[in-house]
Design a protein around this motif. Structure first.
Motif, short mmCIF file in Angstrom:
data_model
loop_
_atom_site.label_atom_id
_atom_site.label_comp_id
_atom_site.label_asym_id
_atom_site.label_seq_id
_atom_site.Cartn_x
_atom_site.Cartn_y
_atom_site.Cartn_z
N PRO A 39 0.80 -1.34 0.16
CA PRO A 39 0.08 -0.29 0.19
C PRO A 39 1.41 1.28 -0.10
CG PRO A 39 0.02 -1.02 2.52
CD PRO A 39 0.73 -2.08 1.20
N ILE A 58 -2.56 -0.79 8.37
CA ILE A 58 -2.95 -0.26 6.56
C ILE A 58 -3.89 0.53 6.71
CG2 ILE A 58 -3.10 -1.19 4.76
CD1 ILE A 58 -1.17 -3.69 5.01
N CYS A 60 -7.32 2.41 5.29
CA CYS A 60 -7.96 2.33 4.21
C CYS A 60 -8.29 4.55 3.92
CB CYS A 60 -9.09 1.52 3.93
SG CYS A 60 -10.16 2.06 2.62
N GLY A 84 -5.52 -4.06 -5.80
CA GLY A 84 -5.17 -3.64 -5.20
C GLY A 84 -5.22 -4.15 -3.46
N ILE A 94 -7.45 -0.49 -1.19
CA ILE A 94 -6.52 0.53 -0.66
C ILE A 94 -5.25 1.27 -1.64
CG2 ILE A 94 -4.90 0.55 0.99
CD1 ILE A 94 -7.09 -1.22 2.70
N CYS A 96 -1.77 1.67 -3.43
CA CYS A 96 -0.46 1.02 -3.86
C CYS A 96 0.35 1.26 -4.47
CB CYS A 96 -1.12 -0.64 -4.08
SG CYS A 96 -1.41 -1.63 -2.75
#
Ligand SMILES: [Zn+2]
Length: 213
Positions: A39, A58, A60, A84, A94, A96
């Motif tokens: 990501p 990670i 969003c 992604g 998300i 990348c």
């Protein structure tokens, strides 16, 4: 999106690990064939004695959920993420990083995949929710723990050998000599072990000062 900088280290493309992901031509295999993605933004918890993959969060950007990085460390979800990383909270993906070589290849083959992209993405999206149901995030093995780094490092070395020593001269129109093929073996064995060991250290648990516990 703003993040708590007292709690997290924020990794963007300027981080050496992320830069390596974008520059190393070998990553094209991970990205385009295996569907392994990184990501654009990674948060790493500060001051905890966890392994790197346990500390990784990670975000969003669509629904602001902070996902555990372990969701994508388990084998079934580490790959096949061509579009992604799927957010199982809001159903969007998300964003990348894209490796530079992948970028060039995608650009050159654009007339081929352009026509299929939307239907591919649609069927890919339909398959995603099932991948995130009933995940057991408490028992995710560290792929570099114990002596596993040797296997991981050699595996990486073999990929790099095939790509850099065998395939690149062919692509560049140079002659592949027996001597060069031979020299490549120790170079990528050592390179692979170096990579594996570095990953073991990077992923390892940090010893916290006992006084601060
Ligand atoms: Zn989301």
């Amino acid at each position: 999106m703003e993040y708590d900088k007292t709690k997290f280290k924020i990794w963007t493309w300027k981080n050496p690990f992320m830069l390596h992901w974008m520059i190393n031509p070998g990553i094209v295999i991970n990205e385009l064939i295996l569907g392994q993605r990184i990501p654009k933004t990674i948060l790493v918890e500060k001051n905890t004695a966890k392994t790197l993959q346990e500390k990784t969060k990670i975000p969003c950007p669509h629904c602001k959920t902070l996902h555990s990085g372990l969701k994508w460390a388990i084998k079934s979800n580490a790959f096949r993420n061509w579009f992604g990383l799927y957010c199982d909270n809001c159903g969007k993906t998300i964003p990348c990083l894209t490796n530079l070589t992948s970028y060039v290849i995608l650009g050159l083959t654009f007339p081929i995949w352009y026509w299929f992209k939307n239907s591919w993405k649609k069927s890919w999206l339909e398959k995603q929710p099932a991948r995130y149901r009933n995940l057991d995030l408490d028992n995710v093995p560290n792929p570099f723990e114990g002596y596993a780094w040797i296997k991981q490092g050699l595996y990486w070395g073999i990929w790099m050998y095939v790509l850099m020593t065998l395939l690149f001269p062919i692509i560049n129109g140079e002659k592949l000599t027996f001597i060069n093929a031979l020299i490549g073996i120790p170079i990528w064995t050592i390179g692979g072990l170096g990579f594996g060991y570095t990953m073991k250290i990077v992923n390892g648990k940090k010893q916290l000062n006992p006084k601060t516990k």
